[in-house]
Scaffold this motif. Sequence first.
Motif, PDB file in Angstrom:
ATOM      1  N   GLU A 195      15.686 -29.415  -8.743  1.00 37.91           N
ATOM      2  CA  GLU A 195      15.039 -28.148  -9.085  1.00 37.91           C
ATOM      3  C   GLU A 195      13.527 -28.254  -8.870  1.00 37.91           C
ATOM      4  O   GLU A 195      12.898 -27.349  -8.311  1.00 37.91           O
ATOM      5  CB  GLU A 195      15.343 -27.795 -10.541  1.00 37.91           C
ATOM      6  N   ARG A 196      12.951 -29.369  -9.289  1.00 34.16           N
ATOM      7  CA  ARG A 196      11.517 -29.559  -9.071  1.00 34.16           C
ATOM      8  C   ARG A 196      11.207 -29.609  -7.573  1.00 34.16           C
ATOM      9  O   ARG A 196      10.185 -29.084  -7.127  1.00 34.16           O
ATOM     10  CB  ARG A 196      11.052 -30.860  -9.735  1.00 34.16           C
ATOM     11  N   GLY A 197      12.085 -30.263  -6.821  1.00 37.60           N
ATOM     12  CA  GLY A 197      11.860 -30.379  -5.382  1.00 37.60           C
ATOM     13  C   GLY A 197      11.759 -29.030  -4.707  1.00 37.60           C
ATOM     14  O   GLY A 197      10.967 -28.846  -3.773  1.00 37.60           O
ATOM     15  N   ARG A 198      12.564 -28.077  -5.167  1.00 37.69           N
ATOM     16  CA  ARG A 198      12.485 -26.730  -4.588  1.00 37.69           C
ATOM     17  C   ARG A 198      11.124 -26.099  -4.877  1.00 37.69           C
ATOM     18  O   ARG A 198      10.551 -25.412  -4.014  1.00 37.69           O
ATOM     19  CB  ARG A 198      13.627 -25.863  -5.135  1.00 37.69           C
ATOM     20  N   GLN A 199      10.606 -26.341  -6.088  1.00 36.45           N
ATOM     21  CA  GLN A 199       9.275 -25.807  -6.410  1.00 36.45           C
ATOM     22  C   GLN A 199       8.205 -26.491  -5.570  1.00 36.45           C
ATOM     23  O   GLN A 199       7.283 -25.844  -5.062  1.00 36.45           O
ATOM     24  CB  GLN A 199       8.982 -26.004  -7.896  1.00 36.45           C
ATOM     25  N   TYR A 200       8.329 -27.808  -5.393  1.00 38.37           N
ATOM     26  CA  TYR A 200       7.351 -28.537  -4.588  1.00 38.37           C
ATOM     27  C   TYR A 200       7.377 -28.056  -3.130  1.00 38.37           C
ATOM     28  O   TYR A 200       6.327 -27.964  -2.478  1.00 38.37           O
ATOM     29  CB  TYR A 200       7.627 -30.040  -4.648  1.00 38.37           C
ATOM     30  N   THR A 201       8.566 -27.743  -2.635  1.00 40.82           N
ATOM     31  CA  THR A 201       8.676 -27.228  -1.270  1.00 40.82           C
ATOM     32  C   THR A 201       7.952 -25.889  -1.142  1.00 40.82           C
ATOM     33  O   THR A 201       7.270 -25.616  -0.148  1.00 40.82           O
ATOM     34  CB  THR A 201      10.154 -27.067  -0.877  1.00 40.82           C
ATOM     35  N   THR A 202       8.096 -25.040  -2.157  1.00 40.91           N
ATOM     36  CA  THR A 202       7.407 -23.748  -2.169  1.00 40.91           C
ATOM     37  C   THR A 202       5.896 -23.948  -2.136  1.00 40.91           C
ATOM     38  O   THR A 202       5.169 -23.267  -1.402  1.00 40.91           O
ATOM     39  CB  THR A 202       7.811 -22.941  -3.408  1.00 40.91           C
ATOM     40  N   TRP A 203       5.399 -24.898  -2.953  1.00 44.07           N
ATOM     41  CA  TRP A 203       3.957 -25.160  -2.974  1.00 44.07           C
ATOM     42  C   TRP A 203       3.477 -25.697  -1.629  1.00 44.07           C
ATOM     43  O   TRP A 203       2.401 -25.308  -1.158  1.00 44.07           O
ATOM     44  CB  TRP A 203       3.622 -26.164  -4.076  1.00 44.07           C
ATOM     45  N   ALA A 204       4.265 -26.583  -1.022  1.00 43.56           N
ATOM     46  CA  ALA A 204       3.877 -27.133   0.269  1.00 43.56           C
ATOM     47  C   ALA A 204       3.780 -26.032   1.316  1.00 43.56           C
ATOM     48  O   ALA A 204       2.859 -26.019   2.157  1.00 43.56           O
ATOM     49  CB  ALA A 204       4.880 -28.208   0.711  1.00 43.56           C
ATOM     50  N   SER A 205       4.710 -25.070   1.265  1.00 42.72           N
ATOM     51  CA  SER A 205       4.676 -23.949   2.207  1.00 42.72           C
ATOM     52  C   SER A 205       3.438 -23.091   1.978  1.00 42.72           C
ATOM     53  O   SER A 205       2.818 -22.609   2.929  1.00 42.72           O
ATOM     54  CB  SER A 205       5.943 -23.104   2.057  1.00 42.72           C
ATOM     55  N   ALA A 206       3.087 -22.907   0.707  1.00 39.01           N
ATOM     56  CA  ALA A 206       1.891 -22.119   0.392  1.00 39.01           C
ATOM     57  C   ALA A 206       0.634 -22.806   0.905  1.00 39.01           C
ATOM     58  O   ALA A 206      -0.292 -22.153   1.408  1.00 39.01           O
ATOM     59  CB  ALA A 206       1.802 -21.888  -1.112  1.00 39.01           C
TER      60      ALA A 206
END
Length: 777
Positions: free
Chosen positions: A206-217
């Motif tokens: 679940e955290r990884g999905r959030q980190y992926t979102t931040w990386a995209s941003a």
Amino acid sequence: MSTPTLESAPLSADDAVPASGPLAREALALAAFDHVVAHAPGYRARPGQREMAAHIAQTLSGVRLGDGAVASDAALPDRGIAVVQAGTGVGKSAAYASTVIPLALAQQKRVIISTATVALQEQLIAKDLPALAAELPEPFSFALAKGRGRYVCRLKLDQLSGGDAASADLFESDDAASGDTDAGAGAAAQATSALASAAASARWQERGRQYTTWASALDGGTWDGDRDRLDDPPDGALWAPVAAERHTCTARHCPSYHSCSYYQARARLAQAQVIVVNHDLLLSTLGLHALPAPQDCYLVFDEAHHLGAVAQGQFTASMDLMRGQWLDKLPRAVDEVASAIEYRPTIDIAAFARELKSAQNELARLAMQRIGALPAWLDLTGRAAGRAPARGGFYDAGAPVVDRFDGGMLPADWLEVVAKLHASASCLLKVFEALATQLKANARDNPGDAARCAKLYSRLGVLAPRLQSAQETTACWLQDAGDGQPPLAKWLEAGVSHGLVTLTAHACPLQPGSLLRNHLWNQVRAAVVTSASLTTCGNFDHFLHESGLAFDGAVAAREVQSPFDHANQGRLVVVQTAADPKDVDGYTREMLGALMADLREVHRGALVLFTSRAQMRQAQALLERGEHGPLRERVLVQGEASRAVLLRRHAARVADGQPSVLFGLQSFGEGLDLPGVLCEWVFITKLPFASPSDPVGQARADWLKSQGRDPFSELVVPATGARLLQWTGRALRSETDEAVVVCYDARLLRQSYGRRMLKGLPPYRLQRRQDGVLSDV
């Protein structure tokens, strides 16, 4: 440090205005102040403000700053420190900014403005500095600096994006573990462990999905890597694994260095002539080159009464005694890193880690036995057994148990355990340092291998702070005081957090003044030190000692009076209770009864300040009863929502013509700006003495007694007087306000120390209330 914001056009070297001597510099600074007052919209002349500006200009203009001082300055003093108590309403930020900044620009120097609260930082960045930049003839740029932990580490973010549990293993918090289990614990323990592992894996996905979102941003340019700029600020557990902490950073050797949010912000910060920072960050970065060198710039310490406490916090060492799972991970991490760079440690890492963990467990066992209450309610997994009492018991998360070692002396049978812990941590740290040095060298010599080296470095970096804490805390615990020197305060603190027992060891120097003198003031050449509450009991003595400025020949202190007419704008009413405040139960019952009656007289805004959470809870409980029920709808209690939300609700109620009362603790007694009808009453439930359970305060008192001195008169009364000045200062915030301060503690009039505190308060009309009858004092 942060991304610079609200910058104006930068100043070039050609724009600098020369100032050939102290008189010219003083005239330049005052001319700049007068120009701002005359031209800035909304500014008006205030005698106290110009008095403050003149004092600053005179004190600082005579200082030789930097190696480029001209020959005519050779006889000038090396240092100048303008200490100014500026009463509420003086306009101190405009006074110091409009004088110090022109002085700095004229010499091509920089300014650091250090504050204690976010509110003042925001005021400076969003209001005061933009207004000043718009009016000064010479432009300047300014920026807000934050700690590097407020920025994301791109390398770690990429590593953890996608939720790979294997990559995340070393970032997992010990709090998520259920404790160590023996090999023969049985199927139930193994099943529990399997469930815990599955839960951890799901959490990291679940955290990884959030980190992926931040990386995209980051890639898309919609986010700059600053935690505070996220639409939904993350909690600590989510943010910590990707924060740009120093221990996990290879700096210029990292392949992400040129795209690093922190270093980009730091590069932009280097272009700012004025940097706004907080006391914690300034003190924590001394010697690290994250900010301009103190000796080569002008410093302003606003809210300077916090300096002593911040210094002690910076130099307090602490270590966790309950969570040891990180030591199980340490040998594997070191082995992987060492193997990857073909480094052979000179010690058996696994053996030293086991020895460290064993010593930590033994120290925890000794601590539990010493505290005494722990074994009765602690199970072997480190979880709290049974239900927590409603309040006042050990389980109250707001009331940890503190056990201090008298005179900083450890029991004799503890010394061997502490020494083992210190030796093991020191040896392991040497290995970490050797590996870190080799990794940086490899990255420097082989840029193609920099990415791999940076990832390996971060694996060690997540463990290094805990190892360093263990080493530093045990070093302090083994330290004895020198002849005539105060011992360190040493103590244990235990409590419960999220159902888990917490147990920590702490050590702290007793004299904040010495810390600041040795680590800060010996590097400072030109500074302004200001606040609305530097004097207490009518003089600067307590502040100067606590801040390390006593007996400093560079200090020039001045008290600038508030422009408010306190005698006509406000009243200070001291209530005479039948019960003595030392009779806690009797006094609290009587005080709360009087408070409930007084709250009925509130028609718009009021603030009630409590000296303890337990006292505030008793007031809340009383409001729930039938006779006081209608009052409950008027009251907003600290902790029910964020401070910002509570203040918005309070303002909205008052604007709608409804009475609104804020209940708060110490943090509401300072820095809370409630002008006009938002605060027509301030109720002080008791004189704000520091908590008697404060281990550092207790240790200081014991040491002063051992020296034949009176800690109550020397420390307690001045410190309480300073807090009382802050609390009463919530009442009048402008020259048109009218307010009443009600103090239910009659010791303010009855005791000699109370009358000492009164000397340091503004000259309100003073009244006594006894049996409902008011009379002037």
